[in-house]
Each structure stands twice: as C-alpha cells, then as structure tokens.
Design a protein around this motif. Structure first.
Motif, PDB file in Angstrom:
ATOM      1  N   ILE A 179       0.852  -1.190   0.000  1.00  0.00           N
ATOM      2  CA  ILE A 179       0.000   0.000   0.000  1.00  0.00           C
ATOM      3  C   ILE A 179       0.888   1.240   0.000  1.00  0.00           C
ATOM      4  CG2 ILE A 179      -1.894   1.204   1.136  1.00  0.00           C
ATOM      5  CD1 ILE A 179      -2.702  -1.436   2.405  1.00  0.00           C
ATOM      6  N   VAL A 180       0.650   2.101  -0.988  1.00  0.00           N
ATOM      7  CA  VAL A 180       1.431   3.326  -1.158  1.00  0.00           C
ATOM      8  C   VAL A 180       0.473   4.505  -1.321  1.00  0.00           C
ATOM      9  CG1 VAL A 180       3.260   2.014  -2.298  1.00  0.00           C
ATOM     10  CG2 VAL A 180       1.551   3.204  -3.683  1.00  0.00           C
ATOM     11  N   LYS A 181       1.040   5.693  -1.296  1.00  0.00           N
ATOM     12  CA  LYS A 181       0.200   6.883  -1.501  1.00  0.00           C
ATOM     13  C   LYS A 181      -0.038   7.159  -2.982  1.00  0.00           C
ATOM     14  CE  LYS A 181       1.397   9.079   2.877  1.00  0.00           C
ATOM     15  NZ  LYS A 181       1.953  10.271   3.573  1.00  0.00           N
ATOM     16  N   ALA A 191      -8.629  10.779  -8.995  1.00  0.00           N
ATOM     17  CA  ALA A 191      -7.736  10.735  -7.830  1.00  0.00           C
ATOM     18  C   ALA A 191      -7.900  11.950  -6.935  1.00  0.00           C
ATOM     19  CB  ALA A 191      -6.280  10.641  -8.291  1.00  0.00           C
ATOM     20  N   TYR A 192      -7.667  11.730  -5.640  1.00  0.00           N
ATOM     21  CA  TYR A 192      -7.620  12.838  -4.691  1.00  0.00           C
ATOM     22  C   TYR A 192      -6.452  13.744  -5.058  1.00  0.00           C
ATOM     23  CZ  TYR A 192     -10.637   9.895  -1.747  1.00  0.00           C
ATOM     24  OH  TYR A 192     -11.657   9.134  -1.266  1.00  0.00           O
ATOM     25  N   GLN A 193      -6.640  15.037  -4.829  1.00  0.00           N
ATOM     26  CA  GLN A 193      -5.605  16.008  -5.169  1.00  0.00           C
ATOM     27  C   GLN A 193      -4.918  16.590  -3.946  1.00  0.00           C
ATOM     28  OE1 GLN A 193      -4.975  16.658  -8.701  1.00  0.00           O
ATOM     29  NE2 GLN A 193      -6.200  14.771  -8.623  1.00  0.00           N
ATOM     30  N   SER A 194      -5.578  16.563  -2.805  1.00  0.00           N
ATOM     31  CA  SER A 194      -4.995  17.182  -1.615  1.00  0.00           C
ATOM     32  C   SER A 194      -4.225  16.157  -0.789  1.00  0.00           C
ATOM     33  CB  SER A 194      -6.086  17.817  -0.742  1.00  0.00           C
ATOM     34  OG  SER A 194      -6.759  16.853   0.037  1.00  0.00           O
ATOM     35  N   LYS A 195      -3.141  16.611  -0.192  1.00  0.00           N
ATOM     36  CA  LYS A 195      -2.319  15.742   0.645  1.00  0.00           C
ATOM     37  C   LYS A 195      -3.125  15.175   1.805  1.00  0.00           C
ATOM     38  CE  LYS A 195       2.000  15.693   3.339  1.00  0.00           C
ATOM     39  NZ  LYS A 195       1.361  15.037   4.507  1.00  0.00           N
ATOM     40  N   LEU A 196      -3.981  15.999   2.400  1.00  0.00           N
ATOM     41  CA  LEU A 196      -4.778  15.546   3.541  1.00  0.00           C
ATOM     42  C   LEU A 196      -5.684  14.385   3.148  1.00  0.00           C
ATOM     43  CD1 LEU A 196      -5.724  15.849   6.452  1.00  0.00           C
ATOM     44  CD2 LEU A 196      -7.369  17.571   5.661  1.00  0.00           C
ATOM     45  N   ASP A 197      -6.369  14.506   2.011  1.00  0.00           N
ATOM     46  CA  ASP A 197      -7.265  13.436   1.566  1.00  0.00           C
ATOM     47  C   ASP A 197      -6.489  12.151   1.282  1.00  0.00           C
ATOM     48  OD1 ASP A 197      -9.530  15.001   1.752  1.00  0.00           O
ATOM     49  OD2 ASP A 197      -9.487  15.616  -0.353  1.00  0.00           O
ATOM     50  N   ILE A 198      -5.334  12.293   0.649  1.00  0.00           N
ATOM     51  CA  ILE A 198      -4.520  11.122   0.319  1.00  0.00           C
ATOM     52  C   ILE A 198      -4.007  10.456   1.589  1.00  0.00           C
ATOM     53  CG2 ILE A 198      -2.406  10.326  -0.802  1.00  0.00           C
ATOM     54  CD1 ILE A 198      -2.813  12.655  -2.809  1.00  0.00           C
ATOM     55  N   ASP A 199      -3.515  11.257   2.521  1.00  0.00           N
ATOM     56  CA  ASP A 199      -2.984  10.705   3.778  1.00  0.00           C
ATOM     57  C   ASP A 199      -4.072   9.966   4.553  1.00  0.00           C
ATOM     58  OD1 ASP A 199      -0.553  11.773   3.127  1.00  0.00           O
ATOM     59  OD2 ASP A 199      -0.576  13.363   4.632  1.00  0.00           O
ATOM     60  N   GLN A 200      -5.254  10.567   4.613  1.00  0.00           N
ATOM     61  CA  GLN A 200      -6.351   9.939   5.353  1.00  0.00           C
ATOM     62  C   GLN A 200      -6.766   8.625   4.709  1.00  0.00           C
ATOM     63  OE1 GLN A 200      -9.353  13.053   5.505  1.00  0.00           O
ATOM     64  NE2 GLN A 200      -8.532  13.876   7.417  1.00  0.00           N
ATOM     65  N   ASN A 201      -6.823   8.609   3.391  1.00  0.00           N
ATOM     66  CA  ASN A 201      -7.204   7.375   2.709  1.00  0.00           C
ATOM     67  C   ASN A 201      -6.119   6.317   2.851  1.00  0.00           C
ATOM     68  OD1 ASN A 201      -9.320   6.121   1.189  1.00  0.00           O
ATOM     69  ND2 ASN A 201      -8.009   6.161  -0.616  1.00  0.00           N
TER      70      ASN A 201
END
Length: 322
Positions: A179-181, A191-201
């Motif tokens: 599992i990677v970002k 795809a999510y564009q914000s770092k926060l959304d990616i980190d949370q997912n």
C-alpha cells in the motif's frame, strides 16, 4: 505550480533521463540505487540481509517502446531470480508491466510476465506488480488476475490517491498487497488532489488490510504513519508476521535498522541499473520531504545543475501554454 508538478515533469523528460543515465555515477546515483548490475545488487541484498532486512529488487527501466528492450528487461529479471535462488538470499521481485511491453502489445507483455512468474514460482520467489499511472491500472490488474489462476506468488500495489483504491483493496484482499500513496500526476476525475485526503485514505487502507487482508506491505518513510501502525497492530492483536514495513534504498537508513531491530518485518526496495532518474524524481514528487532524506548524499553540484535545467524547462513550458 507545485514542487510535485516540477518533479513529475522531470520524471517524464526523456532528454534529462538520458543524461542522467550517462552520468549517473558522477551525479551520485549510487546513493539511491543498489547497484548498476546484478553482481552489485546481490552484494547490497546480502549486506541488508545480514542486518535482518529482506529486499525487493526492481530492475529499473523507463520509456520502453520496442520489443527488444522489453525482452532485455525480462532477461535481466530472470537472471536476478536465478541468482536469488542459487545464492539463497532473502529477496523477491518488483516489476513494472510497462517495462515488459504493456504499451507495445498486451499479449506480448503477458507472455513476458508469465515467463517471469513461472520461473519465480519454481523457486518459491514472490513477484510484485508495481503500479504506475491510471491509464495502465486496470490492464495491470488483469495481468495479475490471469496469472493468479495458475500461480500463488503474485501480488500488487494499491495507490491511496485513487478514488477506487478501497474497492480494489476489498477485491484483492486475499492477495499480498503493498500500500502506497501514489507517485504520478492524476486527474481530479480519478484521484484525490490534496495531501490531507490522500494521507487519510492511506491510513484507512492500511487499517482495513491489516484487519482483513492476507499480507500487508506498508510502504512509507513517514514516522507518524509508522507509529500509528505500531499502535494499531498492538490494539488489535495483529501478529507481526502479517505485515512488513517497506522503505526505499538510501532513505532513512537508521529507521530501517531500528524497525528491524525492534522485531518488525522490514523490506528495503532495491532499484538497480543506470535508468534511475525517472524513478527518483517520482519518489520526490510522491513526498517532497524525501529531498531532505538524501540531500547530503545525492545532490552533488552536477545533480543540482540537472535539476535546475529541468525546472527551467518546465517553467518555460508552462509559460508557453499561457
């Protein structure tokens, strides 16, 4: 214009990629690749194994548009598999279908993948399909699904920035997954564009697969994520043999050793070969903080010049479109 955009542009620039191949060792590439040939990468594997760390080996290659180069890549990977077996080291294979002909002919690519997986299966060696951009995502999954009908030594990667990541994680929960970002520039449609959304997912995917999956490879250099995982597995009584942490060769070396010493399964991702430039730029795009992790070792004067030229070309390209 973000720093991520610049690094992604650099990763896709064939001129800079060729220059980096030519002058790789002079630019300090040895800090981020585990060797330029099989003998050198085998020595790197043995050194890490001696410290309680397993390895996954990636034969680097970009811009493969003809069958000759794809077959050469297959031959290199088959040689690595044979050396892993004969020398009895703790290592497995990571590969990109695009390097083996995915963009040339899918039937040709499948045949190459089949030969690799079959050879690895004969020696009990795992093969992981690295994932690239969204355009290649579903055909890569299809390759894996077909091979899983005959072999049990195949797994793949789930990229947290895709909206469909959880659906794919659930679909392949019985497959060994990394599992990677995510490290490519993708449309806001997929795809999510914000770092926060990616980190949370990303954390959500890790937790789900730790609870429901076969084996989870957690690929991150983020100490906050690592500490969260430590607490999560302790709270849920998840045994250490159900997961591993992964980091890239040359990044956070002390933390890699520390995690192994603490009794966690740890795997270092070992890229090798001269074609290192695109790989490294995507790692910086994925997490720009990675620059700080290798700055002292990698960023020689020549490297900085190469990056500056590329960034200048990127800016000029953007301005010309206005």
């Amino acid at each position: 214009m973000s720093l991520k955009d610049v690094f992604l542009y650099l990763s896709e620039n064939e001129v800079l990629n060729s220059a980096a191949q030519k002058y790789g060792l002079q630019l300090g590439a040895q800090s981020v690749v585990a060797g330029t040939n099989i003998d050198e990468v085998m020595e790197s594997i043995k050194a890490l194994n001696a410290q309680g760390i397993s390895c996954t080996v990636d034969n680097l290659g970009e811009f493969v548009y003809d069958k000759e180069h794809a077959l050469q890549a297959k031959d290199n990977i088959l040689q690595v598999i044979e050396r892993i077996h004969t020398e009895g080291v703790d290592a497995h294979i990571s590969l990109k279908p695009s390097q083996l002909g995915q963009d040339i002919d899918e039937a040709f690519c499948y045949d190459n993948l089949y030969d690799i997986v079959k050879a690895a299966h004969a020696h009990g060696i795992f093969v992981n399909f690295d994932m690239e951009n969204y355009a290649r995502l579903h055909s890569s999954f299809t390759f894996m699904e077909r091979l899983l009908e005959q072999f049990d030594n195949v797994g793949t990667v789930i990229q947290a920035y895709f909206f469909e990541a959880m659906d794919n994680l659930e679909k392949y929960k019985d497959v060994r997954l990394r599992i990677v970002k995510g490290a490519y520039k993708e449309s806001a449609d997929v795809a999510y564009q914000s770092k926060l959304d990616i980190d949370q997912n990303y954390v959500k995917l890790i937790e789900y697969h730790l609870l429901h999956g076969k084996f989870t490879s957690i690929a991150t250099h983020d100490h906050n994520v690592i500490e969260h995982v430590k607490q999560f597995v302790a709270q849920h009584d998840i045994p250490k043999d159900q997961f591993e942490f992964q980091m890239l060769y040359g990044f956070r070396k002390e933390m890699q050793l520390q995690l192994a010493a603490e009794g966690y399964n740890f795997c270092t991702y070992l890229p090798f070969g001269n074609d290192w430039y695109g790989y490294f730029m995507r790692r910086l795009a994925e997490r720009p903080q990675n620059v700080a992790l290798v700055t002292n070792e990698l960023l020689t004067k020549k490297t900085k010049t190469l990056l500056a030229v590329g960034a200048g070309a990127f800016i000029l390209g953007r301005l010309s479109k206005k």
